[in-house]
Write an enzyme that holds these catalytic residues in place. Structure first.
Site, PDB file in Angstrom:
ATOM      1  CG  ASP A  26     -37.394 -18.519 -12.391  1.00 36.03           C
ATOM      2  OD1 ASP A  26     -38.157 -18.825 -13.409  1.00 36.03           O
ATOM      3  OD2 ASP A  26     -36.560 -18.011 -11.838  1.00 36.03           O
TER       4      ASP A  26
ATOM      5  CE  LYS B 143     -33.888 -17.419 -20.395  1.00 38.45           C
ATOM      6  NZ  LYS B 143     -34.142 -16.865 -19.012  1.00 38.45           N
TER       7      LYS B 143
ATOM      8  CD1 TRP C 112     -31.168 -18.136 -14.551  1.00 40.00           C
ATOM      9  CD2 TRP C 112     -31.692 -15.808 -13.810  1.00 40.00           C
ATOM     10  NE1 TRP C 112     -31.178 -17.299 -15.464  1.00 40.00           N
ATOM     11  CE2 TRP C 112     -31.162 -16.054 -15.252  1.00 40.00           C
ATOM     12  CE3 TRP C 112     -31.987 -14.734 -13.162  1.00 40.00           C
ATOM     13  CZ2 TRP C 112     -31.327 -14.921 -15.996  1.00 40.00           C
ATOM     14  CZ3 TRP C 112     -32.129 -13.593 -13.941  1.00 40.00           C
ATOM     15  CH2 TRP C 112     -31.646 -13.700 -15.304  1.00 40.00           C
TER      16      TRP C 112
END
Ligand code: PLP
Length: 352
Positions: free
Chosen positions: A163, A187, A90
């Site tokens: 993040d 999530k 990511w």
């Protein structure tokens, strides 16, 4: 996973929310009832994360990747440079997006994963040694795909942008150490599409790179995250998840359960030779436990038998293979125990 009580409540009030006689999806986002919902959601997340008053909380569109772009758009400024730490998939994707928007020359990267004998560990160099005038430092404290988490606080001479899509509210953090925290909701918070942005007020001083309104933090601040129609149902569910988290005793209590869940699974993986984890103990993610079967030819039977036992979503990301068990806040300890029992039985059956 979402907490089951939250989904049950959503089901019960799907057709008649808050005595309105209609669904929360059907009312105006500008109605006083919906605005009360958003105000409560903001108060609850501020309370849960202990967010200081000089930070804005924004509810935006576009998930985690939307923020890959929005961060660049709002914080980099004309000719600004930023440093991105890379520890997995990511953070790499965030770099790609940043370079696309700002140009390669504006984005510096630093790999912080070291691999020895197949085991990955995080090594963050002394950032104060880097004599550069960056607008911000970007990093991803929990690499969802790779199962790598950074627990140490990063010391940075520049504002830190994190993040936290896959570990927000999984444990206590000191928000005041960050310039900006963002997270795609799906999530640990609610349905996909929504993203949460927590941004320190003084970082909103640079002009945007592009004029895209829905990516503009300052417009979002000015319009209480309602410059255009927000994802109302996702916002409602997120608000319910915040209430549920508070009912669990808040982030500190949920973190204790998360510790036990992760310890239970890693302890079992480490206890024999049938499975292995390839992350240094200090950097093993508490949210995403990646593991491999030593005999990879058993991957398909493992997944098929797990599914038959009611255990789903265990396949590792295609880029890394193997298995991954995500232990987000809504996963109860009994879910982890069920997985461990299954893994034991599977290993016993298939051991050579
Ligand atoms: C899932 C995830 C994203 C991407 O989220 P989308 O909402 O699909 O854009 C970004 N960063 C991290 C760490 C993630 O886990």
């Amino acid at each position: 996973m979402l907490p089951q009580p939250v989904m049950q409540k959503a089901q019960e009030e799907l057709l008649d929310w808050n005595g309105q006689g209609v669904s929360v999806m059907e009312i105006s986002h500008r109605s006083k009832e919906f605005i009360a919902l958003t105000e409560q959601a903001e108060a609850d997340i501020r309370d849960l994360m202990n967010i200081p008053s000089n930070y804005h909380v924004l509810f935006m569109h576009g998930g985690g990747r939307g923020q890959f772009a929005a961060v660049v758009n709002n914080l980099l400024g004309e000719q600004g440079k930023a440093l991105y730490l890379v520890d997995g998939s990511w953070s790499s994707a965030a770099v790609e997006e940043a370079k696309k928007l700002a140009g390669d020359a504006q984005i510096d990267t630093l790999n912080i994963v070291e691999k020895t004998n197949g085991i990955s560990r995080i090594v963050v160099p002394d950032l104060n040694e880097i004599k550069q005038d960056y607008r911000y430092l970007h990093y991803c404290p929990n690499e969802t795909v790779d199962g790598i988490e950074i627990f140490e606080e990063i010391n940075s001479p520049w504002p830190i942008v994190a993040d936290m899509s896959s570990n927000i509210m999984s444990r206590e953090i000191d928000v005041s150490r960050y310039g900006l925290i963002y997270a795609g909701a799906q999530k640990n918070i609610g349905p996909s599409g929504l993203s949460i942005v927590i941004v320190r007020d003084d970082l909103l001083a640079y002009p945007q790179l592009t004029q895209a309104s829905i990516m503009d933090y300052r417009l979002a601040v000015k319009h209480d995250s309602m410059f255009n129609t927000p994802p109302t149902f996702a916002w409602y569910l997120a608000a319910e998840v915040f209430k549920w988290l508070k009912a669990q005793g808040g982030v500190a209590e949920v973190a204790k359960v998360n510790d036990r869940k992760a310890e239970t699974l890693y302890a079992y993986i480490d206890s024999g030779d049938f499975y292995e984890n390839r992350v240094a103990v200090a950097n093993r993610s508490k949210m995403n436990v990646t593991f491999y079967l030593k005999d990879e030819s058993l991957n398909e039977p493992f997944l098929a038998e797990a599914k038959a036992a009611g255990l789903v979503a265990l396949k590792g990301h295609r880029s890394v293979g193997g298995m991954r068990a995500s232990l987000y806040n809504a996963m109860p300890l009994v879910g982890v125990e069920a997985l461990v029992s299954f893994m034991k039985a599977f290993a016993e059956k298939h051991v050579a």
